[in-house]
Design a protein around this motif. Sequence first.
Motif, PDB file in Angstrom:
ATOM      1  N   ILE A 240       0.845  -1.212   0.000  1.00 29.63           N
ATOM      2  CA  ILE A 240       0.000   0.000   0.000  1.00 29.63           C
ATOM      3  C   ILE A 240       0.873   1.253   0.000  1.00 29.63           C
ATOM      4  N   GLY A 241       1.971   1.190   0.788  1.00 27.34           N
ATOM      5  CA  GLY A 241       2.891   2.332   0.853  1.00 27.34           C
ATOM      6  C   GLY A 241       3.523   2.635  -0.493  1.00 27.34           C
ATOM      7  N   GLN A 243       2.297   1.852  -3.399  1.00 25.59           N
ATOM      8  CA  GLN A 243       1.244   2.378  -4.278  1.00 25.59           C
ATOM      9  C   GLN A 243       0.997   3.861  -4.017  1.00 25.59           C
ATOM     10  N   ARG A 244       1.068   4.236  -2.738  1.00 27.17           N
ATOM     11  CA  ARG A 244       0.889   5.651  -2.384  1.00 27.17           C
ATOM     12  C   ARG A 244       2.037   6.492  -2.957  1.00 27.17           C
ATOM     13  N   GLU A 247       1.369   7.128  -6.498  1.00 26.99           N
ATOM     14  CA  GLU A 247       0.380   8.204  -6.673  1.00 26.99           C
ATOM     15  C   GLU A 247       1.037   9.571  -6.519  1.00 26.99           C
ATOM     16  N   ILE A 248       1.928   9.672  -5.520  1.00 23.05           N
ATOM     17  CA  ILE A 248       2.623  10.943  -5.300  1.00 23.05           C
ATOM     18  C   ILE A 248       3.499  11.292  -6.494  1.00 23.05           C
TER      19      ILE A 248
END
Length: 435
Positions: A240-241, A243-244, A247-248
Amino acid sequence: MKDAPLILVVDDTPTNLEVVTEALGDAGFEVAIATDGERAIKQATISQPDLILLDVMMPGIDGFETCHRLKATPTTREIPIIFMTALSDTTDKVRGFNLGAVDYVTKPFQEAELLARVTTQLKLRNLQQSLEQQVEQRTAELRAALQQVQQSQVQLVQSEKMALLGQLVAGVAHEINNPINFIHGNLSHVQEYTEDVLSFVQLYQQHSANSAPELQAAAENLDLEFIQHDLPKTLASMKIGTQRIFEIVRSLRTFSRVDESECKAVNIHEGIDSTLLILQHRLKNKPEHPEIQVIRDYGQLPPVACYAGSLNQAFMNILANAIDALEELDAKRTYQEDQNKPSQITIRTSVINHQSVEIAIADNGSGIPKEIQQRIFDPFFTTKPAGKGTGMGMSISHQIITEKHRGKLLCSSTSGKGAEFIIQIPIQQQICAAS
């Protein structure tokens, strides 16, 4: 515009008035008369003559006092005055010149001399007025040129800053992208390996009753049951990290718009979100001010043809100003006031008339006074302290929206209730189609 110059003749002697009036009238001048100083002042104030012929010796206030009052009044100060006098004393003439007279005509009058002196002074006055107008016009032109140069310089600096920021952001995004791709790509393999190892451990535990005491003690020390339960969660959290971070990175690349010189259809919401990401550090809760909440009320927008990099710059300027306003308000409020009315920025988007999109950015700060609203898009106008701003942010934003995108940038504000900036730009740009 008057057809002929108007001359005010002031004399208490009817014969003198008749002689001077006839001579001036025959020469084509318009003539007004007054028989004393008080009437002369009123007449001059009302009719604004081009020149005054003023007798020195008069009952009531004499010519010297009349001249003094005329020169002390702004509306009559610039009217040239020629004294008419029988006095030949040099001291009297000097006194008249010191009071502001431009010439003397000696009685008894010589018509040719009178007309020559009047004509000369009128020509001098016309020349002076013409020169003053030229100087004023030239000064205005130079002032406008200087302002244009200053504006161009600041715009160039701002554009270079945004270009450098875009390059920096794009470079950072690229550098982050490589290692995070490596990590994210390997996480799936690590997850598979972990599942295999945990399956093996589970199988081992099922047959560990007869295992060596050392192995049983090691398993208890490792707390295998906790590891089996927590390790998959840890790996999922890491995924999840990453993937974040993806996104950033995507948002950073969207904001940087290395192709910002091109006009093409883009997702406006991505531009807004990427700009908010750049400003995220100013929105977070800090000791000096609480968190600024951002409310996104996004409508269904089609791709909009625009210069994405420039448009992001306008979003940046408007949002940064909203944050400034909220920080300034928070600095004056108590903790309880902050809790009762949290600082908020609301961003609303919609389609209007099937031809344009509208982006409204509103804050719930102190608002903008009416007298400032009228100047908010003027170049170099700022209410911030020295060193806190150039006064060009809103001017550049206005230019980007109105000139580059053929749109509108409007400001609406009520004192104590915040401010709202409304951007309207066409969905399709003719300039894009042409390019």
